[in-house]
Scaffold this motif. Structure first.
Motif, mmCIF file in Angstrom:
data_model
loop_
_atom_site.group_PDB
_atom_site.id
_atom_site.type_symbol
_atom_site.label_atom_id
_atom_site.label_comp_id
_atom_site.label_asym_id
_atom_site.label_seq_id
_atom_site.Cartn_x
_atom_site.Cartn_y
_atom_site.Cartn_z
ATOM 1 N N PHE A 1 0.827 -1.209 0.000
ATOM 2 C CA PHE A 1 0.000 0.000 0.000
ATOM 3 C C PHE A 1 0.865 1.266 0.000
ATOM 4 O O PHE A 1 0.478 2.280 -0.566
ATOM 5 C CB PHE A 1 -0.905 -0.016 1.237
ATOM 6 N N GLN A 2 2.029 1.181 0.637
ATOM 7 C CA GLN A 2 2.918 2.344 0.715
ATOM 8 C C GLN A 2 3.896 2.400 -0.458
ATOM 9 O O GLN A 2 4.600 3.396 -0.643
ATOM 10 C CB GLN A 2 3.744 2.305 2.018
ATOM 11 N N ASN A 3 3.914 1.334 -1.265
ATOM 12 C CA ASN A 3 4.943 1.244 -2.316
ATOM 13 C C ASN A 3 4.363 1.139 -3.723
ATOM 14 O O ASN A 3 5.000 0.575 -4.618
ATOM 15 C CB ASN A 3 5.842 0.025 -2.045
ATOM 16 N N LEU A 4 3.173 1.666 -3.941
ATOM 17 C CA LEU A 4 2.557 1.623 -5.269
ATOM 18 C C LEU A 4 3.332 2.521 -6.232
ATOM 19 O O LEU A 4 3.592 3.692 -5.928
ATOM 20 C CB LEU A 4 1.094 2.071 -5.188
ATOM 21 N N GLN A 5 3.695 1.976 -7.388
ATOM 22 C CA GLN A 5 4.495 2.707 -8.365
ATOM 23 C C GLN A 5 3.732 2.861 -9.683
ATOM 24 O O GLN A 5 3.394 1.868 -10.324
ATOM 25 C CB GLN A 5 5.811 1.962 -8.640
ATOM 26 N N PRO A 6 3.442 4.106 -10.104
ATOM 27 C CA PRO A 6 2.761 4.297 -11.391
ATOM 28 C C PRO A 6 3.663 3.914 -12.569
ATOM 29 O O PRO A 6 4.888 4.055 -12.486
ATOM 30 C CB PRO A 6 2.445 5.794 -11.407
ATOM 31 N N VAL A 7 3.067 3.426 -13.638
ATOM 32 C CA VAL A 7 3.818 3.037 -14.839
ATOM 33 C C VAL A 7 3.168 3.722 -16.042
ATOM 34 O O VAL A 7 1.978 3.577 -16.279
ATOM 35 C CB VAL A 7 3.815 1.500 -15.041
ATOM 36 N N HIS A 8 3.976 4.457 -16.807
ATOM 37 C CA HIS A 8 3.423 5.260 -17.896
ATOM 38 C C HIS A 8 3.985 4.915 -19.277
ATOM 39 O O HIS A 8 3.502 5.443 -20.269
ATOM 40 C CB HIS A 8 3.693 6.749 -17.633
ATOM 41 N N SER A 9 4.987 4.035 -19.345
ATOM 42 C CA SER A 9 5.707 3.902 -20.610
ATOM 43 C C SER A 9 5.520 2.615 -21.410
ATOM 44 O O SER A 9 5.185 2.678 -22.582
ATOM 45 C CB SER A 9 7.196 4.140 -20.372
ATOM 46 N N PRO A 10 5.725 1.405 -20.864
ATOM 47 C CA PRO A 10 5.661 0.207 -21.728
ATOM 48 C C PRO A 10 4.264 0.011 -22.321
ATOM 49 O O PRO A 10 3.267 0.394 -21.724
ATOM 50 C CB PRO A 10 6.008 -0.941 -20.773
ATOM 51 N N GLN A 11 4.212 -0.590 -23.496
ATOM 52 C CA GLN A 11 2.912 -0.876 -24.117
ATOM 53 C C GLN A 11 2.185 -1.998 -23.373
ATOM 54 O O GLN A 11 0.957 -2.028 -23.332
ATOM 55 C CB GLN A 11 3.104 -1.285 -25.584
ATOM 56 N N VAL A 12 2.967 -2.928 -22.806
ATOM 57 C CA VAL A 12 2.410 -4.109 -22.127
ATOM 58 C C VAL A 12 3.091 -4.268 -20.776
ATOM 59 O O VAL A 12 4.319 -4.148 -20.675
ATOM 60 C CB VAL A 12 2.613 -5.373 -22.989
ATOM 61 N N LEU A 13 2.296 -4.530 -19.739
ATOM 62 C CA LEU A 13 2.821 -4.658 -18.370
ATOM 63 C C LEU A 13 2.639 -6.091 -17.874
ATOM 64 O O LEU A 13 1.548 -6.649 -17.988
ATOM 65 C CB LEU A 13 2.080 -3.698 -17.427
ATOM 66 N N LYS A 14 3.697 -6.662 -17.327
ATOM 67 C CA LYS A 14 3.648 -8.035 -16.819
ATOM 68 C C LYS A 14 3.411 -8.053 -15.311
ATOM 69 O O LYS A 14 3.942 -7.220 -14.576
ATOM 70 C CB LYS A 14 4.970 -8.754 -17.120
ATOM 71 N N ALA A 15 2.619 -9.010 -14.864
ATOM 72 C CA ALA A 15 2.345 -9.158 -13.428
ATOM 73 C C ALA A 15 3.597 -9.651 -12.702
ATOM 74 O O ALA A 15 4.420 -10.374 -13.265
ATOM 75 C CB ALA A 15 1.202 -10.136 -13.213
#
Length: 353
Positions: free
Chosen positions: A23-37
């Motif tokens: 909850f304290q370490n959520l990181q937004p991602v704006h660049s790759p076309q596809v995101l892996k779990a």
């Protein structure tokens, strides 16, 4: 109608959501076309021989469901209900490739058997030796909401006390190639994306699995009450206000009573206008978004429900989710609004347990 509680919540996503401190370490991602779990070490949960035969979505779901059941203190649920948009698409692709490579001859049935959408719910039941009601909903972006609705009705009707409800979707290489070709996924030149102010169409695609235990009784671990669900397959932009207001009126609530609204902004300029339109109804609510943390996929609403559960339980909103600066002293009601590409709109109302 009796109260239905969400007594546990577990999630595998592109964030480290199995970690207690996520909850304290959520990181937004704006660049790759596809995101892996971010996947766990499956050897700790699934025998290697069995794991090799499982697709990614089955493995993610098996682990997430184990976490959810363990947290709720339930060994065997009264029902297992799973929502998925794409199902076991990895095995579907493998089967179709075999068909082509072998000229439709001498095909082994394994990939076909494992490619059906209900494989996930079936594998979880096999692992638990659970012979109860087992059902899968395939309704694109409202698959989880239909699953919740089914579980809620069963608990209200006295047919079940505790139900495992989940959502899951995986990526496959060929499907991602097709999504890029038909412009579902954003072009490279349109990245990085500003999710709230995007001027281009297309999304960043993600994946994940979210599982919850719904029960008729409140427990020490209870996150929220599942108050109500509303689903509409098609909605004109000018009907958005009425869709939301009718839902709130049905639950005897005014707009100002909603403490937090979680919107599914995906960075797709064409369809995000629905959220911008709905946002105008909530001048006195904390406005949040989440797909910059999960990516867009058919059952991304599972990730938002997971976050909403933690927001209600912790009474705290992560800064990275906030659209406006409004902070409520108490978060009692949370409204989740989601759709996929302007279709299959859903509203989920949660109340603090």
């Amino acid at each position: 109608m009796s109260v239905v509680y969400i007594n546990s919540a577990a999630c595998i996503s592109i964030q480290d959501t199995l970690n207690e401190n996520f909850f304290q370490n959520l990181q937004p991602v704006h660049s790759p076309q596809v995101l892996k779990a971010i996947e766990p070490n499956y050897k700790e949960f699934i025998p290697p021989a069995a794991s090799r035969r499982m697709s990614k979505t089955v493995k993610m779901s098996s682990v997430a469901s184990k976490y959810a059941l363990q947290e709720a203190g339930i060994e065997n649920p009264d029902a297992i209900i799973v929502g998925t948009g794409m199902g076991c698409s990895q095995d579907s692709e493998k089967f179709l490739k075999n068909v082509i490579d072998n000229n439709e001859e001498f095909l082994t049935p394994t990939y076909f058997i494992q490619s059906t959408h209900n494989t996930v719910a079936g594998q979880i039941a096999l692992g638990l030796q659970c012979h109860a009601y087992n059902f899968t909903y395939v309704n694109t972006s409202s698959s989880l909401e239909f699953s919740f609705l089914d579980a809620k009705l069963q608990i209200n009707d006295g047919e079940a006390d505790n139900i495992l409800v989940g959502s899951t979707d995986e990526q496959t290489d060929r499907t991602m190639e097709l999504y890029k070709l038909n412009k579902t996924i954003k072009k490279e030149e349109n990245l990085p994306v500003d999710y709230l102010n995007s001027t281009t169409n297309g999304v960043i695609w993600g994946e994940g699995a979210s599982f919850f235990v719904l029960g008729k009784d409140k427990t020490e671990n209870s996150y929220a009450q599942l108050k109500d669900i509303q689903i509409s397959s098609r909605l004109n932009l000018e009907e958005t206000h009425q869709f939301v207001e009718d839902f709130l009126a049905k639950n005897n609530l005014k707009n100002d009573e909603i403490d937090a609204v979680i919107l599914g902004y995906s960075g797709d300029a064409k369809s995000d206008v629905y959220y911008t339109n709905a946002m105008g109804l909530f001048q006195n609510s904390a406005l949040l978004y989440y797909k910059h943390l999960s990516g867009e996929f058919n059952t991304a609403s599972g990730f938002s429900t997971f976050l909403a559960c933690h927001i209600l339980k912790n009474q705290k909103i992560p800064e990275v989710m906030m659209i406006n600066d409004l902070k409520k002293e108490e978060i009692k009601y949370t409204l989740l609004y989601n759709h996929l590409g302007g279709n299959d709109h859903s509203l989920v109302l949660l109340e603090r347990a």
